[in-house]
Design a protein around this motif. Structure first.
Motif, PDB file in Angstrom:
ATOM      1  N   ALA A   1     -46.779 -53.625 -14.762  1.00  0.00           N
ATOM      2  CA  ALA A   1     -45.681 -52.912 -14.616  1.00  0.00           C
ATOM      3  C   ALA A   1     -44.520 -53.283 -15.195  1.00  0.00           C
ATOM      4  N   GLY A   2     -44.640 -54.343 -15.963  1.00  0.00           N
ATOM      5  CA  GLY A   2     -43.163 -54.763 -16.602  1.00  0.00           C
ATOM      6  C   GLY A   2     -43.299 -56.269 -16.799  1.00  0.00           C
ATOM      7  N   GLU A   3     -42.129 -56.812 -17.121  1.00  0.00           N
ATOM      8  CA  GLU A   3     -42.023 -58.246 -17.065  1.00  0.00           C
ATOM      9  C   GLU A   3     -40.353 -58.746 -16.685  1.00  0.00           C
ATOM     10  N   ARG A   4     -40.450 -59.820 -15.669  1.00  0.00           N
ATOM     11  CA  ARG A   4     -38.950 -60.255 -15.506  1.00  0.00           C
ATOM     12  C   ARG A   4     -39.074 -61.440 -16.172  1.00  0.00           C
ATOM     13  N   ILE A   5     -37.922 -61.404 -17.168  1.00  0.00           N
ATOM     14  CA  ILE A   5     -37.667 -62.649 -17.948  1.00  0.00           C
ATOM     15  C   ILE A   5     -36.421 -63.478 -17.709  1.00  0.00           C
ATOM     16  N   TYR A   6     -36.559 -64.783 -17.570  1.00  0.00           N
ATOM     17  CA  TYR A   6     -35.314 -65.743 -17.561  1.00  0.00           C
ATOM     18  C   TYR A   6     -35.215 -66.574 -18.950  1.00  0.00           C
ATOM     19  N   ALA A   7     -34.208 -66.133 -19.526  1.00  0.00           N
ATOM     20  CA  ALA A   7     -33.822 -66.924 -20.777  1.00  0.00           C
ATOM     21  C   ALA A   7     -32.122 -66.804 -21.034  1.00  0.00           C
ATOM     22  N   SER A   8     -31.906 -67.513 -21.923  1.00  0.00           N
ATOM     23  CA  SER A   8     -30.420 -67.395 -22.631  1.00  0.00           C
ATOM     24  C   SER A   8     -30.142 -66.193 -23.293  1.00  0.00           C
ATOM     25  N   GLU A   9     -28.974 -65.737 -23.095  1.00  0.00           N
ATOM     26  CA  GLU A   9     -28.563 -64.437 -23.695  1.00  0.00           C
ATOM     27  C   GLU A   9     -28.870 -64.727 -24.950  1.00  0.00           C
ATOM     28  N   ARG A  10     -28.587 -65.854 -25.746  1.00  0.00           N
ATOM     29  CA  ARG A  10     -28.928 -66.090 -27.374  1.00  0.00           C
ATOM     30  C   ARG A  10     -30.325 -65.570 -27.573  1.00  0.00           C
ATOM     31  N   LEU A  11     -31.179 -66.080 -26.576  1.00  0.00           N
ATOM     32  CA  LEU A  11     -32.642 -65.905 -26.724  1.00  0.00           C
ATOM     33  C   LEU A  11     -33.106 -64.407 -26.792  1.00  0.00           C
ATOM     34  N   PHE A  12     -32.627 -63.928 -25.767  1.00  0.00           N
ATOM     35  CA  PHE A  12     -32.539 -62.193 -25.655  1.00  0.00           C
ATOM     36  C   PHE A  12     -32.068 -61.601 -26.862  1.00  0.00           C
ATOM     37  N   ARG A  13     -31.168 -61.819 -27.263  1.00  0.00           N
ATOM     38  CA  ARG A  13     -30.482 -61.324 -28.551  1.00  0.00           C
ATOM     39  C   ARG A  13     -31.500 -61.258 -29.692  1.00  0.00           C
ATOM     40  N   LEU A  14     -32.064 -62.815 -29.693  1.00  0.00           N
ATOM     41  CA  LEU A  14     -32.957 -63.098 -30.993  1.00  0.00           C
ATOM     42  C   LEU A  14     -34.311 -62.301 -30.661  1.00  0.00           C
ATOM     43  N   MET A  15     -34.672 -62.049 -29.478  1.00  0.00           N
ATOM     44  CA  MET A  15     -36.080 -61.512 -29.115  1.00  0.00           C
ATOM     45  C   MET A  15     -35.965 -60.059 -29.246  1.00  0.00           C
ATOM     46  N   TYR A  16     -35.018 -59.405 -28.658  1.00  0.00           N
ATOM     47  CA  TYR A  16     -34.920 -58.056 -28.621  1.00  0.00           C
ATOM     48  C   TYR A  16     -33.821 -57.569 -29.287  1.00  0.00           C
ATOM     49  N   GLY A  17     -33.041 -58.060 -30.037  1.00  0.00           N
ATOM     50  CA  GLY A  17     -32.006 -57.338 -30.908  1.00  0.00           C
ATOM     51  C   GLY A  17     -31.373 -56.008 -30.263  1.00  0.00           C
ATOM     52  N   PRO A  18     -31.347 -55.094 -30.907  1.00  0.00           N
ATOM     53  CA  PRO A  18     -30.861 -53.949 -30.303  1.00  0.00           C
ATOM     54  C   PRO A  18     -31.383 -53.518 -28.910  1.00  0.00           C
ATOM     55  N   GLY A  19     -32.632 -53.951 -28.568  1.00  0.00           N
ATOM     56  CA  GLY A  19     -33.077 -53.428 -27.167  1.00  0.00           C
ATOM     57  C   GLY A  19     -32.110 -54.268 -26.392  1.00  0.00           C
ATOM     58  N   PHE A  20     -31.805 -55.354 -26.468  1.00  0.00           N
ATOM     59  CA  PHE A  20     -30.832 -55.949 -25.476  1.00  0.00           C
ATOM     60  C   PHE A  20     -29.654 -55.189 -25.190  1.00  0.00           C
ATOM     61  N   ASP A  21     -28.922 -54.758 -26.191  1.00  0.00           N
ATOM     62  CA  ASP A  21     -27.645 -54.011 -26.088  1.00  0.00           C
ATOM     63  C   ASP A  21     -27.713 -52.892 -25.362  1.00  0.00           C
ATOM     64  N   ALA A  22     -29.172 -52.340 -25.570  1.00  0.00           N
ATOM     65  CA  ALA A  22     -29.436 -50.897 -24.984  1.00  0.00           C
ATOM     66  C   ALA A  22     -29.838 -51.108 -23.498  1.00  0.00           C
ATOM     67  N   ALA A  23     -29.814 -52.183 -22.730  1.00  0.00           N
ATOM     68  CA  ALA A  23     -30.222 -52.602 -21.519  1.00  0.00           C
ATOM     69  C   ALA A  23     -29.187 -52.208 -20.893  1.00  0.00           C
ATOM     70  N   VAL A  24     -29.420 -51.940 -19.441  1.00  0.00           N
ATOM     71  CA  VAL A  24     -28.431 -51.505 -18.574  1.00  0.00           C
ATOM     72  C   VAL A  24     -28.415 -52.280 -17.207  1.00  0.00           C
ATOM     73  N   PRO A  25     -26.971 -52.612 -16.869  1.00  0.00           N
ATOM     74  CA  PRO A  25     -27.145 -53.338 -15.665  1.00  0.00           C
ATOM     75  C   PRO A  25     -27.534 -52.930 -14.400  1.00  0.00           C
ATOM     76  N   PHE A  26     -27.999 -53.904 -13.612  1.00  0.00           N
ATOM     77  CA  PHE A  26     -28.624 -53.357 -12.377  1.00  0.00           C
ATOM     78  C   PHE A  26     -27.942 -54.409 -11.299  1.00  0.00           C
ATOM     79  N   SER A  27     -28.104 -54.012  -9.749  1.00  0.00           N
ATOM     80  CA  SER A  27     -27.558 -54.841  -8.875  1.00  0.00           C
ATOM     81  C   SER A  27     -28.736 -55.441  -7.852  1.00  0.00           C
ATOM     82  N   GLN A  28     -29.803 -55.063  -8.056  1.00  0.00           N
ATOM     83  CA  GLN A  28     -30.860 -55.660  -7.376  1.00  0.00           C
ATOM     84  C   GLN A  28     -30.853 -57.063  -7.153  1.00  0.00           C
ATOM     85  N   PRO A  29     -31.284 -57.792  -6.136  1.00  0.00           N
ATOM     86  CA  PRO A  29     -31.501 -59.150  -6.297  1.00  0.00           C
ATOM     87  C   PRO A  29     -32.748 -59.527  -6.923  1.00  0.00           C
TER      88      PRO A  29
END
Length: 143
Positions: free
Chosen positions: A115-143
């Protein structure tokens, strides 16, 4: 707990991780449900849908994997919800330096695939892994 279901989805999750490691876009996407959701923690950002996943994996395979050096699977666990994996990943940067990053990924079980993935990492690693995909992500408020 439905042991057969969990065992079947653990095999799908391990195939997903193997397809990622070998740079296999179609093999990776084939392990996902039609509308996968990726949560990036602690940034509390989310991407949804197969097109968003494809964009992230395009960057992951073309830009991130060439940086990947050593990796170490530190821990793995299974629940009814998914397969969790904790890794240490070494990146070889273009300037010759090396960086180690820690990441925890929970490959979430869907009905027949992931169904997807929940990933815990630093912002730097997310930017390196996903590039523009990280910038396109939307905030969410669920715990």
């Amino acid at each position: 707990m439905d042991k057969d279901r969990v065992e079947r989805l653990v095999a799908v999750a391990r195939e997903h991780a193997a397809a990622e490691a070998r740079g296999d876009m179609e093999g990776t996407l084939a392990t996902l449900e039609d509308v996968p959701v990726y949560e990036m923690q602690p940034a509390r950002l989310r991407l949804s849908g197969i097109d968003a996943a494809r964009r992230c994996y395009d960057h992951f395979f073309s830009e991130f994997l060439p940086l990947a050096g050593d990796s170490l699977l530190k821990a793995e666990w299974v629940t009814e919800e998914g397969l969790g994996q904790e890794y240490g990943v070494q990146l070889r940067m273009p300037d010759g330096s090396a960086e180690w990053h820690n990441v925890i990924g929970v490959l979430l079980f869907g009905a027949d695939r992931l169904a997807g993935e929940r990933i815990y990492a630093s912002e730097r690693l997310f930017r390196l892994m996903y590039g523009p995909g990280f910038d396109a992500a939307v905030p969410f408020s669920q715990p």
